[in-house]
Scaffold this active site. Structure first.
Site, PDB file in Angstrom:
ATOM      1  N   ASP A   1      19.025 -11.119  26.768  1.00 61.50           N
ATOM      2  CA  ASP A   1      20.021 -11.670  25.987  1.00 61.50           C
ATOM      3  C   ASP A   1      18.612 -13.313  25.663  1.00 61.50           C
ATOM      4  O   ASP A   1      19.253 -13.707  27.082  1.00 61.50           O
ATOM      5  CB  ASP A   1      20.885 -11.977  26.206  1.00 61.50           C
ATOM      6  CG  ASP A   1      22.523 -12.188  25.115  1.00 61.50           C
ATOM      7  OD1 ASP A   1      21.847 -13.622  24.191  1.00 61.50           O
ATOM      8  OD2 ASP A   1      23.327 -12.383  24.976  1.00 61.50           O
TER       9      ASP A   1
ATOM     10  N   ASP B   1      20.563 -15.709  21.057  1.00 55.69           N
ATOM     11  CA  ASP B   1      21.435 -16.024  21.110  1.00 55.69           C
ATOM     12  C   ASP B   1      21.966 -17.252  20.308  1.00 55.69           C
ATOM     13  O   ASP B   1      21.095 -18.149  19.718  1.00 55.69           O
ATOM     14  CB  ASP B   1      22.090 -16.476  22.649  1.00 55.69           C
ATOM     15  CG  ASP B   1      23.486 -16.911  22.983  1.00 55.69           C
ATOM     16  OD1 ASP B   1      24.694 -16.437  22.747  1.00 55.69           O
ATOM     17  OD2 ASP B   1      23.951 -18.372  22.682  1.00 55.69           O
TER      18      ASP B   1
ATOM     19  N   GLU C   1      22.272 -13.603  17.460  1.00 53.06           N
ATOM     20  CA  GLU C   1      23.450 -13.394  16.836  1.00 53.06           C
ATOM     21  C   GLU C   1      23.231 -14.827  15.451  1.00 53.06           C
ATOM     22  O   GLU C   1      23.028 -16.112  16.047  1.00 53.06           O
ATOM     23  CB  GLU C   1      24.132 -14.069  17.888  1.00 53.06           C
ATOM     24  CG  GLU C   1      25.582 -14.610  17.822  1.00 53.06           C
ATOM     25  CD  GLU C   1      26.554 -14.917  19.368  1.00 53.06           C
ATOM     26  OE1 GLU C   1      27.567 -15.602  19.096  1.00 53.06           O
ATOM     27  OE2 GLU C   1      25.264 -16.455  18.980  1.00 53.06           O
TER      28      GLU C   1
ATOM     29  N   HIS D   1      31.565  -9.505  23.507  1.00 50.20           N
ATOM     30  CA  HIS D   1      32.021  -9.426  24.472  1.00 50.20           C
ATOM     31  C   HIS D   1      32.874 -11.183  24.013  1.00 50.20           C
ATOM     32  O   HIS D   1      33.209 -12.223  24.801  1.00 50.20           O
ATOM     33  CB  HIS D   1      30.810 -10.452  25.172  1.00 50.20           C
ATOM     34  CG  HIS D   1      29.316 -11.165  25.338  1.00 50.20           C
ATOM     35  ND1 HIS D   1      29.169 -11.047  23.998  1.00 50.20           N
ATOM     36  CD2 HIS D   1      29.798 -12.600  25.306  1.00 50.20           C
ATOM     37  CE1 HIS D   1      28.393 -12.022  23.657  1.00 50.20           C
ATOM     38  NE2 HIS D   1      28.618 -12.990  24.777  1.00 50.20           N
ATOM     39  N   ASP D   2      32.854 -11.753  23.037  1.00 47.21           N
ATOM     40  CA  ASP D   2      33.295 -13.262  22.693  1.00 47.21           C
ATOM     41  C   ASP D   2      34.556 -13.104  21.494  1.00 47.21           C
ATOM     42  O   ASP D   2      35.136 -13.516  20.916  1.00 47.21           O
ATOM     43  CB  ASP D   2      32.355 -13.216  21.806  1.00 47.21           C
ATOM     44  CG  ASP D   2      31.112 -14.286  22.779  1.00 47.21           C
ATOM     45  OD1 ASP D   2      31.287 -14.857  23.746  1.00 47.21           O
ATOM     46  OD2 ASP D   2      30.051 -14.482  21.747  1.00 47.21           O
TER      47      ASP D   2
HETATM   48  C1  NOJ Z   1      27.662 -17.006  21.996  1.00 45.72           C
HETATM   49  C2  NOJ Z   1      27.984 -16.083  23.240  1.00 45.72           C
HETATM   50  O1  NOJ Z   1      28.062 -14.808  22.868  1.00 45.72           O
HETATM   51  C3  NOJ Z   1      29.123 -16.664  23.775  1.00 45.72           C
HETATM   52  O2  NOJ Z   1      29.553 -15.804  24.539  1.00 45.72           O
HETATM   53  C4  NOJ Z   1      28.509 -18.181  24.450  1.00 45.72           C
HETATM   54  O3  NOJ Z   1      29.144 -18.872  24.792  1.00 45.72           O
HETATM   55  C5  NOJ Z   1      27.579 -18.892  23.604  1.00 45.72           C
HETATM   56  N1  NOJ Z   1      26.497 -17.701  22.261  1.00 45.72           N
HETATM   57  C6  NOJ Z   1      26.992 -19.832  23.995  1.00 45.72           C
HETATM   58  O4  NOJ Z   1      25.829 -19.979  24.213  1.00 45.72           O
END
Ligand code: NOJ
Length: 571
Positions: A96, A198, A255, A328-329
């Site tokens: 990542d 990310d 992402e 995970h978000d």
């Molecule tokens: C996306 C990530 O998936 C998340 O967990 C993170 O808090 C933010 N980007 C900032 O890096």
């Protein structure tokens, strides 16, 4: 066809996966211990969320050294062993890369923030205050509050799209970009099978930083609308691709918040930048314009179908999609796309059918294979997630009560996906011998890997059936995708077709029986039916399919159920 189009990727959140050292935090040796389990899930790649040295203000997404391992996860020797052991099992590691920002404890930022004259002075985004000393503009960071933080030593503000402790890098500076590519190369040299990039849509900032129209009670405006996917970003991304991806047998997945189906032709495919991007229209249906967890926009299966199909159609000729329904978000699938309070064992199965049969590469998130569910804690103090805390405060500022604000958090908190992996019914769900960093979901006693391994009727057994069918029925990997029953209010349906074979997938997303014209299944035989075998005497799956088929042929689908029918395989 490239290996990453045929495989299943497992998203692994190390902090919550397996603790072998009695710290309450998961670690790299815990991943090594469970590699055989991952192999048994048909996984060909692990997307490892950040394990680099970090103050952990955002659980590792605040990196202090890109080429290191945080001691809480183990050592670089452990990491090397993980690479080697994974390779033995034909599993690749996907790292990542957090390239939009670093930690404020990264030596680059420590240098940059020390003065206006140093060799890193221009590595972050610095701006002078307004004449009254206030922040350069009214952007709100994604985790809440102003996106600007004052730095006394420089007499300037710096920009942070996320936490104060996550300053944004200045991509306009070629030295910054070179340093980031070097970090990627460090992991390529170790044998990384790819990268997840990310927050990559935020790396390009607009030329002028203007005030935006306030969109909430705090007088600020969300930074996302002002900076996501800014014109010119593709130049940076193409350069990055040339430096990291070109000519290598890896994949890169971005992402891509703020990228919609209409943009995909520039982002993926032969002239695109990534092999796949996470395009979020389905996972963010309730927050299309503005994110306040107390104000979700209503949607139903029809809206969900629309955005999923639009995204897939955008890559019909060119490009490839990751299939994902949680990460995970985000909330757990079982609590997100189905009616409130529904049977999560059933919804888990429908979600897995969706994940494993759409066109693209499935990204399975840890615990999804056993049907893990959301948690709902009562007090904001119980939550660890910084976004939950920011959202709670935003809701209060927007005039919601504490009771309403906590309900929003219970529904959307990132902690729901981050509770420890439920391995067995022993104390702490077999995740750790000590109190875990985040409480285990109380349902672990009945919902855990060990229990499901023993039960031929479990979600895990069903997942493995799906995985095996996917691996042995090529149509599910190479086949075209055509939507069917597009106007149906309850069923999401599609045909996958290739080499004279045809598969039909139907999923009833509602908790009511659904009626459809069974002629669509003429000439096809059942491969998978999501319903639990329950009473089928000897738990023979073949018998179960025959029994369930009777009902299906009458054009009736049980509430929260899914089916996979296909041209008979005769050879
Ligand atoms: C996306 C990530 O998936 C998340 O967990 C993170 O808090 C933010 N980007 C900032 O890096």
């Amino acid at each position: 066809m490239e290996w990453w189009k045929k495989t299943i990727v497992f998203e692994l959140y190390p902090k919550s996966f397996k603790d072998t050292t009695g710290t309450g935090n998961g670690d790299i040796r815990g991943i090594i211990e469970k590699l055989d389990y991952l192999k048994s899930l048909g996984v060909g790649a692990i997307w490892l969320t950040p394990t680099y040295c970090s103050p952990m203000k955002d659980n590792g997404y605040d990196i202090a050294d890109y080429c290191s391992v945080d001691p809480s996860f183990g050592t670089m020797e452990d990491m090397d062993e993980l690479f080697a052991e994974a390779k033995k099992r034909d599993i690749r590691l996907v790292m990542d890369l957090v390239f939009n920002h670093t930690s404020d404890k990264h030596p680059w930022f420590e240098a940059s923030s020390a003065s206006r004259e140093n060799d890193k002075a221009d590595w972050y985004i610095w701006r002078d205050p307004r004449p009254d000393g206030s922040a350069p503009n009214n952007w709100r960071g994604i985790f809440g509050g102003s996106a600007w933080e004052w730095c006394e030593a420089r007499g300037q503000y710096y920009l942070h799209t996320f936490l104060t402790e996550q300053p944004d890098l200045n991509w306009e500076n070629p030295e910054v970009r070179r340093a980031l590519y070097d970090a990627a190369r460090f992991w390529l040299d170790k044998g990384a099978g790819g990268f997840r990039l990310d927050a990559i849509t935020y790396i390009k900032k607009p030329a002028v930083f203007e005030d935006g129209e306030p969109d909430a009670g705090d007088g600020l405006t969300g930074i996302h609308n002002a900076t996501a996917n800014t014109a010119g970003i593709l130049d940076f991304l193409h350069e990055m691709r040339d430096n990291i991806r070109a000519g290598r047998d890896i994949f890169m997945v971005g992402e891509a918040n703020g990228v919609g189906p209409q943009d995909l032709h520039d982002w993926v495919g032969s002239h695109g930048v990534f092999d796949m991007v996470f395009e979020f229209s389905h996972i963010g249906l309730e927050f299309r314009d503005y994110e306040n967890w107390c104000r979700p926009q209503a949607w139903g299966p029809k809206e969900l179908k629309r955005v999923l199909v639009d995204s897939l159609m955008a890559t019909k000729e060119e490009g490839w999609n990751p299939i994902f329904t949680e990460n995970h978000d985000k909330p757990r699938t079982v609590n997100h796309y189905f009616p409130d309070g529904c049977d999560t064992n059933k919804s888990a199965r429908v979600g897995l059918m969706w994940l494993m049969t759409m066109r693209g590469t499935p990204f399975l998130y840890q615990g999804q294979e056993i049907g893990m569910t959301n948690v709902a804690w009562d007090r904001i103090e119980d939550y660890d997630d910084v976004l939950s805390i920011g959202q709670y405060e935003l809701s209060l500022k927007d005039g919601f009560t504490k009771e309403e604000a906590i309900k929003g958090v219970q529904r959307y908190s990132r902690d729901s996906a981050r509770t420890p992996m439920q391995w067995d019914d022993s104390i702490n769900a077999g995740f750790s011998t000590v109190k875990p960093w985040l409480p285990v979901n109380e349902n672990y006693v009945d919902l855990n890997v060990a229990g499901e391994e023993k039960d031929p009727d479990s979600v895990l057994a069903y997942y493995r059936r799906l995985m095996h069918a996917r691996q042995t029925h090529e149509v599910m990997i190479t086949g075209d995708f055509t939507e069917v029953l597009a106007e149906h209010e309850q069923i999401f349906g599609y045909i996958r077709e290739a080499g004279g074979k045809k598969a039909v997938i139907l999923m009833n997303f509602t908790d009511k029986e659904a009626v459809f014209d069974a002629a669509i299944l003429t000439g096809l035989v059942p491969v998978i039916n999501s319903e639990a075998m329950g009473a089928v005497e000897d738990k023979s799956y073949e018998k179960h399919l025959i029994v369930a088929d009777e009902m299906i042929r009458k054009g009736k689908m049980a509430p929260l159920s899914a089916i996979w029918y296909e041209t008979e395989i005769t050879e």
